[in-house]
Design an enzyme around this catalytic site. Sequence first.
Site, PDB file in Angstrom:
ATOM      1  N   SER A   6     -19.283  31.190   1.063  1.00 41.81           N
ATOM      2  CA  SER A   6     -20.262  30.344   0.366  1.00 41.81           C
ATOM      3  C   SER A   6     -20.449  29.087   1.194  1.00 41.81           C
ATOM      4  O   SER A   6     -19.577  28.210   1.212  1.00 41.81           O
ATOM      5  CB  SER A   6     -19.767  29.987  -1.035  1.00 41.81           C
ATOM      6  OG  SER A   6     -19.673  31.134  -1.837  1.00 41.81           O
ATOM      7  N   LYS A  27     -26.433  31.446  -4.349  1.00 45.13           N
ATOM      8  CA  LYS A  27     -25.063  31.071  -4.710  1.00 45.13           C
ATOM      9  C   LYS A  27     -24.983  29.604  -5.133  1.00 45.13           C
ATOM     10  O   LYS A  27     -24.324  29.262  -6.128  1.00 45.13           O
ATOM     11  CB  LYS A  27     -24.119  31.329  -3.539  1.00 45.13           C
ATOM     12  CG  LYS A  27     -22.665  30.891  -3.790  1.00 45.13           C
ATOM     13  CD  LYS A  27     -22.050  31.601  -5.004  1.00 45.13           C
ATOM     14  CE  LYS A  27     -20.667  31.029  -5.359  1.00 45.13           C
ATOM     15  NZ  LYS A  27     -19.632  31.461  -4.422  1.00 45.13           N
ATOM     16  N   LYS A  79     -16.739  21.421  -2.734  1.00 42.52           N
ATOM     17  CA  LYS A  79     -17.305  21.941  -1.482  1.00 42.52           C
ATOM     18  C   LYS A  79     -18.687  22.516  -1.721  1.00 42.52           C
ATOM     19  O   LYS A  79     -19.638  22.225  -0.973  1.00 42.52           O
ATOM     20  CB  LYS A  79     -16.377  23.005  -0.904  1.00 42.52           C
ATOM     21  CG  LYS A  79     -16.839  23.617   0.415  1.00 42.52           C
ATOM     22  CD  LYS A  79     -17.607  24.918   0.256  1.00 42.52           C
ATOM     23  CE  LYS A  79     -16.738  26.071  -0.172  1.00 42.52           C
ATOM     24  NZ  LYS A  79     -17.481  27.364  -0.133  1.00 42.52           N
TER      25      LYS A  79
END
Length: 295
Positions: free
Chosen positions: A95, A170, A238
């Site tokens: 990701s 995502k 993140k």
Amino acid sequence: MKVGFIGLGIMGKPMSKNLLKAGYELVVNDHNKSSMDELAALGAEKAANGAEVARKADVIITMLPNSPHVRDVCLGEGGIAETATDKTVVIDMSSIDPVQSKAIAAELAKKGIDMLDCPVSGGEPKAIDGTLSVMCGGKKETWDKYYDMLKTMAGSVVYVGPIGSGNVAKLANQMIVATNIGILAEALTFAKKAGTDPELVYQAIRGGLAGSTVMDAKAPMMLAGNYKPGFRIDLHIKDMTNVLNAAHAINMPVPLAAHMMEVMQELKNHDEGGCDHDDIVRYYERMTGVSIVKK
């Protein structure tokens, strides 16, 4: 078809095991030697670096923490690009920032190497049982070719669009999850502060329009005071960093996502970055002086 797999962490290790169970030959690489030994005991071949994986595999899956790691494994010293041919395909299931996905794919394309970005959702339990949701970007014909292989690790494999589109999907997922958890924590804390049992409120509303997968997964954890990580705050930070970077690259304001990023930074400052993201409820606990945890 021989498959290379680089990145045998919490997600990558069970995903690679599912490929072995499906009968694929596997070449693996990770900085953690014990993880490589574990896969080797199940029949995988070990490789010293990405270049060795590329020499031995037809298609290479990467499952790494963030954009710099993917760039290094693909393009750095000892990386995939050193030995890959124009028949090699890289499927990045990490990701990462979609802007970086496009940039890495462009560099690989100069050497004739095709790339898909196929991040996953579902966490460790779904990685183990092979029911992840996979969202894919890249050439449709490449996705078609590797669909069956991806399905050995997933319950859902959906083509979204050109390279970078998988990571856009995502990040959209992570924006929605973060905001859902945030408002769930806020609403249950509101119920407690107003003198109403938050568990009964959860039971009353979960079958209505407010009900969601997030609610059913996270409300019981919040009420039990269970912050054991399924998806750590640090990892969500993140992802939200990538959301902000990608949104600002297209001049789009994302105020709700930005707010949730600030909430998570507060949690990290309380040494809670290793907790599950349901820990967001403790932000409200500190702010209001009440706890929804059942005594």
